[in-house]
Design a protein around this motif. Structure first.
Motif, short mmCIF file in Angstrom:
data_model
loop_
_atom_site.label_atom_id
_atom_site.label_comp_id
_atom_site.label_asym_id
_atom_site.label_seq_id
_atom_site.Cartn_x
_atom_site.Cartn_y
_atom_site.Cartn_z
N THR A 40 1.40 -4.22 -0.87
CA THR A 40 1.60 -5.50 -0.20
C THR A 40 3.00 -5.59 0.41
O THR A 40 3.17 -6.12 1.50
CB THR A 40 1.38 -6.66 -1.20
OG1 THR A 40 0.03 -6.60 -1.68
CG2 THR A 40 1.60 -8.00 -0.52
N ASP A 41 4.00 -5.07 -0.31
CA ASP A 41 5.36 -5.08 0.23
C ASP A 41 5.44 -4.26 1.52
O ASP A 41 6.13 -4.65 2.47
CB ASP A 41 6.35 -4.52 -0.79
CG ASP A 41 6.57 -5.46 -1.97
OD1 ASP A 41 6.28 -6.66 -1.82
OD2 ASP A 41 7.02 -4.98 -3.02
N SER A 42 4.74 -3.16 1.55
CA SER A 42 4.73 -2.33 2.75
C SER A 42 3.99 -3.01 3.88
O SER A 42 4.34 -2.86 5.06
CB SER A 42 4.10 -0.98 2.44
OG SER A 42 4.86 -0.26 1.51
N TYR A 43 2.94 -3.78 3.54
CA TYR A 43 2.25 -4.57 4.57
C TYR A 43 3.23 -5.50 5.27
O TYR A 43 3.20 -5.69 6.47
CB TYR A 43 1.12 -5.39 3.96
CG TYR A 43 -0.15 -4.64 3.66
CD1 TYR A 43 -0.50 -3.48 4.35
CD2 TYR A 43 -1.03 -5.10 2.68
CE1 TYR A 43 -1.66 -2.80 4.08
CE2 TYR A 43 -2.21 -4.42 2.39
CZ TYR A 43 -2.52 -3.27 3.10
OH TYR A 43 -3.68 -2.61 2.81
N ARG A 44 4.10 -6.11 4.47
CA ARG A 44 5.08 -7.04 5.05
C ARG A 44 5.98 -6.31 6.03
O ARG A 44 6.26 -6.83 7.11
CB ARG A 44 5.89 -7.69 3.92
CG ARG A 44 7.10 -8.52 4.35
CD ARG A 44 6.82 -9.48 5.49
NE ARG A 44 5.71 -10.39 5.23
CZ ARG A 44 5.09 -11.07 6.18
NH1 ARG A 44 5.46 -10.93 7.46
NH2 ARG A 44 4.10 -11.88 5.88
N ASP A 45 6.41 -5.10 5.69
CA ASP A 45 7.22 -4.31 6.61
C ASP A 45 6.46 -4.01 7.90
O ASP A 45 7.01 -4.08 9.00
CB ASP A 45 7.66 -3.00 5.95
CG ASP A 45 8.66 -3.20 4.83
OD1 ASP A 45 9.39 -4.22 4.88
OD2 ASP A 45 8.73 -2.36 3.93
N PHE A 102 -7.63 -5.30 10.10
CA PHE A 102 -7.64 -6.75 9.90
C PHE A 102 -8.18 -7.08 8.51
O PHE A 102 -7.67 -7.98 7.83
CB PHE A 102 -8.50 -7.44 10.95
CG PHE A 102 -7.85 -7.58 12.30
CD1 PHE A 102 -6.48 -7.72 12.44
CD2 PHE A 102 -8.64 -7.60 13.45
CE1 PHE A 102 -5.88 -7.86 13.69
CE2 PHE A 102 -8.06 -7.74 14.71
CZ PHE A 102 -6.68 -7.87 14.83
N CYS A 103 -9.20 -6.36 8.09
CA CYS A 103 -9.80 -6.58 6.78
C CYS A 103 -8.78 -6.34 5.67
O CYS A 103 -8.66 -7.14 4.73
CB CYS A 103 -11.01 -5.65 6.62
SG CYS A 103 -11.95 -5.90 5.10
N HIS A 104 -8.01 -5.27 5.78
CA HIS A 104 -7.00 -4.95 4.76
C HIS A 104 -5.88 -5.99 4.75
O HIS A 104 -5.46 -6.44 3.68
CB HIS A 104 -6.43 -3.56 5.00
CG HIS A 104 -7.41 -2.46 4.74
ND1 HIS A 104 -7.25 -1.18 5.21
CD2 HIS A 104 -8.59 -2.45 4.05
CE1 HIS A 104 -8.27 -0.43 4.82
NE2 HIS A 104 -9.09 -1.18 4.14
N PHE A 105 -5.40 -6.35 5.92
CA PHE A 105 -4.33 -7.35 5.99
C PHE A 105 -4.79 -8.70 5.45
O PHE A 105 -4.05 -9.38 4.73
CB PHE A 105 -3.82 -7.50 7.43
CG PHE A 105 -2.88 -6.42 7.88
CD1 PHE A 105 -1.67 -6.21 7.23
CD2 PHE A 105 -3.19 -5.61 8.95
CE1 PHE A 105 -0.79 -5.22 7.64
CE2 PHE A 105 -2.33 -4.61 9.37
CZ PHE A 105 -1.12 -4.41 8.71
#
Length: 202
Positions: A40-45, A102-105
């Motif tokens: 999740t932290d990497s998603y934010r990046d 989109f599904c993962h995010f």
């Protein structure tokens, strides 16, 4: 990936000049593959570097050109048919990679769901679903995204209704596919308090 801001580099490549179908698919593949393996932290990046904006850009370009890129039927040769089939296959794969991302995010947390809605992902998902001949795997990923987004209904329920999410899942709720029905049921349940003109029997 984050150290060298690869997503930002992809954004620059895709938005600052003409791109071939293969380049668009490669870009979507890269984002999709990253979304499978990151935290999740990497998603934010990724989002901070423009991942959602890039996916929206690719989606809008794809939808705007959905019926272009092939020769007219009166002038097509057999070679033209092969080229058109190849283009269609590439576009189908591009849609699927975008939908998976989109599904993962959307499932990574409420803050990402809100950001997806704010960046106008809802109309994209609905248009993908409504595309004639929409493959089942694409429909499933789009509905899974709508399902995740619907858990943000307290903040964005009215927007989801206005975008047509309730209507599209109502029509698909009697699908023969169990996963599709499950997603539709969840969306209908989460959005029903906001659906003032809900379809009878939904």
């Amino acid at each position: 990936v984050h150290r060298y801001h690869v997503v930002r580099l992809l954004c620059d490549v895709m938005t600052k000049g003409p791109c071939t179908d293969a380049m668009q698919l490669d870009c979507a593949d890269a984002i999709c593959n990253l979304s499978y393996h990151l935290s999740t932290d990497s998603y934010r990046d990724m989002v901070n570097d423009g991942a959602i904006k890039l996916l929206v850009h690719l989606s809008n370009h794809l939808l705007e050109n959905n019926f272009s890129g092939g020769s007219s039927s009166s002038s097509r040769s057999s070679g033209g048919d092969v080229e058109s089939d190849g283009h269609s296959s590439t576009m189908d794969m591009l849609k699927l990679r975008i939908a998976i991302s989109f599904c993962h995010f959307s499932s990574a947390g409420k803050e990402f769901a809100i950001e997806l809605i704010d960046q106008q992902v809802l109309p994209i998902l609905i248009k993908f679903i409504q595309t004639r001949g929409c493959p089942l795997d694409l429909r499933r990923d789009c509905l899974a995204s709508l399902c995740s987004l619907s858990f943000s209904a307290d903040d964005r329920g009215d927007e989801m209704i206005a975008a047509g999410a309730y209507d599209v899942v109502t029509r698909l709720s009697r699908s023969s596919d169990r996963f599709v029905r499950k997603c539709c049921g969840t969306v209908l349940s989460n959005l029903s308090p906001f659906a003032k003109d809900a379809v009878s029997g939904s």
